[in-house]
Enzyme design. Sequence first.
Site, short mmCIF file in Angstrom:
data_model
loop_
_atom_site.label_atom_id
_atom_site.label_comp_id
_atom_site.label_asym_id
_atom_site.label_seq_id
_atom_site.Cartn_x
_atom_site.Cartn_y
_atom_site.Cartn_z
N GLY A 242 -41.14 -38.95 -10.30
CA GLY A 242 -41.05 -37.84 -11.24
C GLY A 242 -39.81 -37.95 -12.09
N SER A 243 -39.26 -36.80 -12.45
CA SER A 243 -38.14 -36.77 -13.38
C SER A 243 -36.82 -37.07 -12.68
CB SER A 243 -38.05 -35.39 -14.03
OG SER A 243 -37.69 -34.41 -13.05
N GLY A 245 -34.13 -35.22 -13.02
CA GLY A 245 -33.63 -33.95 -12.50
C GLY A 245 -34.25 -33.60 -11.16
N GLY A 246 -35.58 -33.77 -11.05
CA GLY A 246 -36.25 -33.47 -9.80
C GLY A 246 -35.85 -34.40 -8.67
N GLY A 247 -35.80 -35.68 -8.96
CA GLY A 247 -35.42 -36.65 -7.94
C GLY A 247 -34.00 -36.46 -7.47
N GLU A 266 -38.39 -42.60 -7.66
CA GLU A 266 -38.56 -43.34 -8.91
C GLU A 266 -38.56 -42.30 -10.01
OE1 GLU A 266 -40.30 -44.10 -12.14
OE2 GLU A 266 -42.10 -44.60 -10.99
N CYS A 303 -44.34 -44.76 -16.69
CA CYS A 303 -42.92 -44.93 -16.36
C CYS A 303 -42.37 -46.24 -16.91
CB CYS A 303 -42.71 -44.86 -14.85
SG CYS A 303 -43.91 -45.82 -13.91
#
Length: 533
Positions: A242-243, A245-247, A266, A303
């Site tokens: 994902g993003s 920020g989320g990771g 990732e 990605c």
Amino acid sequence: MNTVFDTHSMIAGQWFEGSGDSFESWDPSLNKAIANIKSCTLLDVNAALSAAVEAKTLLDTKTSAEIAEFLNVLADEIEALKGAFIPVAMAETGLPEARLQGETGRTCGQIRAFAALVAEGSWRQASIDTADPNRQPVPKPDVRAMNISLGPIAVFGASNFPFAFGTLGGDSAAALAAGNPIIVKGHPSHPLTSRYFAQAIANALQKADFPMGTFSLLQGCGTELGSELVKHPEIKAVGFTGSLGGGRALMDIAAKRAEPIPVYAEMGSINPVFIMPEALDSRSDAIAQGLAGSIAMGCGQFCTSPGLIVCLNSELPKLLAHYLSEQTPGVMLNPGIADAMQSALASRQNNSRVEFLTGGLSDTPLTPKASLMQINAADFLASGQSIAEYSEEIFGPASLVVNCESTEQMLAVAKSLSGNLTATIHADDYQSQSLSALLSLLKPRTGRILFNGFPTGVEVCQSMQHGGPYPASSFAHATSVGTAAISRFVSRNAYQNWPDELLPVELQNDNPMGILRMIDNHYSRTAIAIEKA
């Protein structure tokens, strides 16, 4: 088989509806909600982990052959349901049927590849150092080691590959192949699709006589559910796509636990493309056409989409803009992703150093035209100017050309970059000093380097490296694609002076599985002859 569901989440084979906040399944093609779903809560996380811990005890008794058979059955069950879930996924993602048919094949193919890996057995990395009782000054013990399952794994499905990186995608397949139970936090963009994959694995677990607690699907929106899942003390590792920020948020949560755990995240990449002067001179048009297709492919929601193009001043940007303007607009996966792209483009439009050659802000954000921008290398590298602003991924059909005055400037741009999943080089002169210098700069900044191609598309194989230095991923050595991904979800045990009959079969003297083992520093498949006193 066409399964009808009344609820949206599953724990250990039992369907239920969460009691948390509601969220909507959204059709991006029609730009309207198609279902309402209730989020799971901490109580559901606890229940799923309780079932997973119980299942782990039973999973530890399963042989490699039994795990491989379960994985093959799982692939069969997914294929049996594809006629039902592909139309649902088309509605939830806006992706075309042909793309999702192909992704179904990839999903089942990677599950079967893990089955073959497990059945063969060498992934255990069995290592044996035999005893030497006559060694001085102290006798040498018999020490053997191999990879074992880690424990319950939390998996976060991705938005852009609802099958291959979704509920039963690569992270789930790798964790299951290693003998771990999984708790999947379904992606809120396709909760209806996720249910079919949950049903497929429930069917497979039952047919293979595996514990139902091996799998749970928890649906939810926002960040609370995922945070509680990663905080749970029984979770031993996390797979995330994902993003940034989320990771990064999940990484921080995992690091603050009483028992810190790895988050294999990732998180995105701009996948720079460097076009060397001789390639620019000999085939600019072909390169421009290929880049246009790569940038627009999947509406730029890969990605590995090329987000930065570095070359000498030339006509290439105009050629590329022309070919991009001819691309048919695709559909963004959801309104949130579309809005994020528009916000990033607005920021670039407000930057006097950046020139738009095609595209820009769209009146229809869910079906945007491809955007191409350009900037001079001097401005890209300007002191006091945030290079990170230009190196930030725009998730969608957009790319930035950096026009350089010299190959030295191209190298300076390469040196300024942070971690990426891929880098691509177009070159004809493989002996040039500039190419050698560029490779030296890109290797420590990139997980995969391509020559004379385009980065979109990832081969699912043992040698694939789909990961890169931070911020592309959390661990540069790990891959989320290919069978090598199994190594993320294992622990390692050593067995010292064990009786042969008590050892795992992979470490027994006779090597009944015939696997490749490291024996006294040499690889071998042969049995070990132990002299009896």
